[in-house]
Design an enzyme around this catalytic site. Structure first.
Site, PDB file in Angstrom:
ATOM      1  CG  ASP A  10       3.042   7.916  -5.640  1.00 22.61           C
ATOM      2  OD1 ASP A  10       3.350   8.972  -5.069  1.00 22.61           O
ATOM      3  OD2 ASP A  10       2.829   6.848  -5.033  1.00 22.61           O
ATOM      4  CE  LYS A  72       5.140  13.867  -1.551  1.00 18.75           C
ATOM      5  NZ  LYS A  72       4.451  12.591  -1.839  1.00 18.75           N
ATOM      6  CD  GLU A 173       0.887  11.663  -2.282  1.00 18.41           C
ATOM      7  OE1 GLU A 173       0.826  11.346  -1.082  1.00 18.41           O
ATOM      8  OE2 GLU A 173       1.872  12.238  -2.784  1.00 18.41           O
ATOM      9  CG  ASP A 195      -1.759   8.176   1.375  1.00 23.29           C
ATOM     10  OD1 ASP A 195      -0.775   7.485   1.690  1.00 23.29           O
ATOM     11  OD2 ASP A 195      -1.790   8.889   0.359  1.00 23.29           O
TER      12      ASP A 195
END
Lengths: 633, 223
Positions: A10, A72, A173, A195
């Protein structure tokens, strides 16, 4: 064998994790410091060494100009996309950056692209896993936000390659989280995964049916997360300080980093406490204090968390479902620890969300499940199959600057579409295709993905060529394009110009640049292999001592072997390949006669009618035996 | 037909052969499809063709699996939706479907062309009245006014259009039965008649869909 070990990663905005399936259960692999979470922070220390994770966090405050977090957010993005981020995040672009170029971030005197910085994090996770397994790890499944576009996915894959990992699959994810959830629950039904992480928000709605995890619809916002809440709090603190002390600290990197640290702690505490006192010692010696109640906090963040509502509604609409059709809502991501977020989810889906899973770890655990599925499966993952979708429609630009959608969002992947092109003028040899991603009607409102130039079309009258272009989105959500001129049957040449992202050549050169790190990896790998070989030999020697052959050695020979054994035991766990190697070779040499004697006894046992196996000669420590090495070839 | 996806000897994935979506599932080219069966077949084939199962296979097999599985997904997506299924079948029968998509509308707007769009005769009156009301709504919006009566009136029209949209689907199902009966034994002439009726119905339905969309947009922007 162990080379085939596939880990699940992850790669998060705030934290990154690596996990694998231990027997029937996915588990997170801790780092050397014992922590499961590796903060996604990269810093360059005073010796120009790359530092990653917890150890890098102190540099955020001490030397903000040589550290970076939340990288990210910049993956697969162009200069024009990140103007907002630049206002809120201390990203320093390389000074010689040109518009249209892949972003480069300055760390001290060096500049790195976002995939390279992400590769440092991946490399750290790889190392953690190798330390844990005591074996090399070269294959991984990496998770990405479901709403990541093609460029962001490609950038993640590039990061994996630069880190020396073969990325077997990019998994969304929320979908990964559903795998971990489903492994646990083994129930059929409709599940929504909400999420809300550090930098991204995703909502996915899945149908679980006898092991099939079919994503029906997904939506999200790749620039919405806990970071946005932190930035609100930082803004307030900076305003307060300016108001109270007449001191504008917004350009002071060290001060902002200190405040950031404090407000993050405050945010976390406010999930369990009704009020907290912010007390920040500023680098200039000043002190900032303020009380924040949960009520104030909730009011402040309402606009941020409200932004998750529209994607949820759209996903439900796309799935053709109403909230009451959802059997369970699974919460993922650190931001779902905020009680106000939980209340919002409960109100939206009209049910209490499922909170049994650790929201920080469940994505990595799911990635490990997918890794096992790709590796051939285990008893636990038997019958499990993930059918994911593409989050954004794929289109091509047609006359008038309009997007003609050829693969609609929420299509199960792999998905394909075929389009036919022809020429406008006689003898035209090239045709340009502009590929876009997004839901808007006009090309300028969509995300430019790439420009494809079809070349080498055989000369024909205008309108005669019939060029078949096949667009295929693979199981990673990444586009592939191939073309063929049908009248001549000739495979057309395609030149791809990615709108955002690295070309293959650039990635290759980064892999070469990262050779320094690769050398380090190679060194570590050698150490690990030698350590394993030492273990095998020592175990074999232990067996040899129980065999009758041992009794035939002189006491000098025995003494010498024991000395060599002790020497190898001393160095086998050291981080020094040469000395382990030396000790192994010495022991091999020293046990040569023992091996011969064991062989003799094995042969004579065989002559007496016993099998070679029973005589147990296979494990004999023989000079240069290949047993330990075989594992790594 | 389905057997061709795999090697009969070793059971491994084979390169796709060009087949239509009905044949891919081994179904006859009929419009009444048992969607439960379709879903079961889809899951079953997914379990055999999906790239996840070929992650460790040689690259040639990986490629075939990707192609086969994209074909499977494309076929499933098309056949499970009644409208897409009908449109697909009509295309297989050589019909060029009139482009009524929003993209085409935008394109026409952007290039200044007038998009040819024939108002279905049975809707003429309704459409005429609705267009007047929408025009009025725009005028009012320009003047900064807001007439709740008008909005309510348009809302009613919208509901009636939506009901019509649903009713057209039921009408279409009636043609499916006719078509399916003619598939094996029907005369070419009869088949063409049903085909043209379906095409006409789809065009009407698209027209109603676009109307509903325009009305929704107008209402959303004025509230």
């Amino acid at each position: 064998m162990s080379n085939d070990r596939i880990v699940g990663i992850d790669l998060g905005t705030t934290n990154s994790l690596v996990a694998f399936m231990q027997g029937e259960n996915p588990v997170v692999i801790p780092g050397e410091d014992g922590s499961n979470l590796v903060p996604s922070v990269v810093a360059l220390d005073e010796h120009h060494q790359i530092i990653v994770g917890n150890a890098a966090r102190k540099y955020l405050i001490e030397t903000p100009e040589r550290s970076v977090y939340s990288i990210k957010r910049l993956m697969g993005r162009g200069m024009e996309d990140i103007q907002e981020e630049l206002k809120l995040f201390p990203f320093r672009l390389a000074e010689d950056m040109q518009v249209g170029e892949v972003l480069r971030i300055q760390l001290g005197h060096q500049a790195f692209t976002p995939p390279e910085i992400s590769a440092f994090i991946l490399r750290q996770l790889k190392r953690n896993a190798e330390r844990f397994f005591n074996a090399p790890v070269v294959k991984a499944v990496i998770t990405v936000p479901a709403y990541f576009n093609d460029a962001q996915r490609q950038a993640t894959k590039d990061a994996g390659r630069i880190a020396g990992l073969e990325v077997l699959r990019l998994v969304n994810e929320p979908t990964a989280a559903s795998l971990a959830y489903g492994l646990d629950k083994k129930q059929n039904g409709i599940v929504a995964v909400y999420d809300f992480g550090g930098g991204t928000f995703d909502i996915s709605i899945l149908k679980l049916h006898d092991g099939i995890f079919e994503v029906i619809a997904t939506n999200g916002d790749t620039h919405l997360g806990g970071d946005d809440i932190d930035n609100l709090l930082i803004r307030i603190a900076l305003d307060d300080i300016r108001g109270d002390m007449g001191n504008d600290l917004s350009r002071n990197g060290e001060a902002v980093a200190t405040i950031r640290q404090a407000v993050i702690e405050a945010k976390i505490a406010l999930s369990t406490q009704p009020a907290i006192k912010l007390d920040v010692e500023l680098p200039d010696g000043g002190r900032y204090q303020r009380e924040i109640t949960r009520e104030q906090f909730e009011q402040l963040i309402q606009p941020v968390i409200d932004r998750t509502v529209a994607p949820c509604k759209q996903a439900l609409k796309d799935a053709g479902l109403k909230p009451e059709h959802i059997d369970e809502v699974v919460l993922v991501g650190g931001s779902t620890r905020i009680p106000k977020v939980r209340a919002l989810v409960e109100e939206m889906f009209k049910r209490k969300p499922h909170t049994d899973l650790n929201p920080d770890e469940v994505v990595a655990l799911g990635a490990a499940v997918q890794a096992t599925i790709l590796g051939g499966g285990s008893e636990a993952t038997q019958n499990m199959l993930l059918l994911d979708v593409t989050p954004l429609s794929l289109g091509i630009e047609v006359a008038g600057g309009v997007t003609d959608k050829i693969i609609l969002r929420n299509s199960t992947i792999p998905a394909s579409a075929t389009q036919y092109y022809t020429t406008q003028i006689d003898g035209q040899a090239n045709v340009a295709i502009h590929v876009l991603q997004g839901e808007r009607e006009l090309a300028t409102d969509c995300r430019s993905l790439a420009r494809f130039d079809l070349r080498g079309i055989p000369p024909m009258t205008a309108g005669m060529p019939r060029i078949e272009v096949k667009f295929l989105i693979d199981a990673n959500g990444i586009l592939h394009v191939s073309a063929r001129e049908q009248r001549s049957g000739k495979e057309a040449e395609i030149e791809v110009q990615p709108s955002y992202g690295l070309t293959d050549e650039q990635v290759e050169s980064m892999i070469l640049d990262s050779f320094d790190y690769a050398e380090e990896d190679f060194r570590r790998r050698q150490v690990i292999e030698a350590g394993n070989e030492a273990g095998t030999i020592l175990a074999a020697l232990e067996k040899g001592k129980q065999s009758p052959a041992w009794g035939k050695l002189t006491s000098d020979e025995k003494k010498k072997i024991s000395k060599l054994e002790k020497a190898l035991n001393e160095v086998r766990n050291e981080d020094d390949y040469a000395s382990i190697r030396k000790a192994i070779d010495a022991l091999n040499q020293g046990t040569m006669r023992l091996a011969e004697l064991m062989m003799d006894s094995a042969v004579s046992s065989a002559l007496k009618g016993k099998t070679m196996d029973e005589a147990d000669m296979g494990e004999a420590p023989m000079a240069g035996h290949p047993v330990a090495k075989a594992d790594f070839e | 037909m389905r057997a061709s996806h795999f090697c009969s000897a070793c059971g491994k994935v084979q390169p796709p052969v060009p087949v239509d979506y009905f044949s891919f599932f081994g179904f006859p080219r009929k419009l009444n499809v048992d969607t439960g069966l379709l879903e079961r077949e889809f899951y079953e084939l997914s379990r055999k063709l999906h790239p996840d199962l070929y992650a460790r296979a040689e690259s040639r097999e990986q490629e075939w699996s990707m192609e086969q599985s994209s074909l499977l997904n494309d076929a499933y997506r098309t056949l499970k939706d009644p409208i897409k299924r009908t449109e697909y079948l009509l295309r297989l029968e050589g019909v060029e479907l009139e482009e009524q998509s929003k993209a085409a509308t935008e394109k026409a707007r952007a290039t200044g062309e007038v998009k040819k769009q024939v108002v279905p005769p049975d809707l003429l009156e309704e459409v005429f009245e609705l267009n007047m009301q929408l025009e009025e709504l725009r005028m009012q919006k320009k003047a900064g006014e807001n007439d709740p009566m008008l909005i309510q009136e348009i809302g009613k029209q919208k509901m009636s259009l939506e009901a019509k949209y649903e009713a057209l689907l039921n009408e279409l199902r009636g043609y499916w039965d006719q078509w399916d009966k003619l598939v094996d034994s029907g005369a070419e002439e009869d088949r063409r008649k049903v085909r043209d009726k379906m095409l006409d119905l789809l065009n009407r339905r698209n027209y109603v869909r676009n109307l509903v969309r325009d009305v929704t947009e107008a209402l959303e922007s004025s509230t």
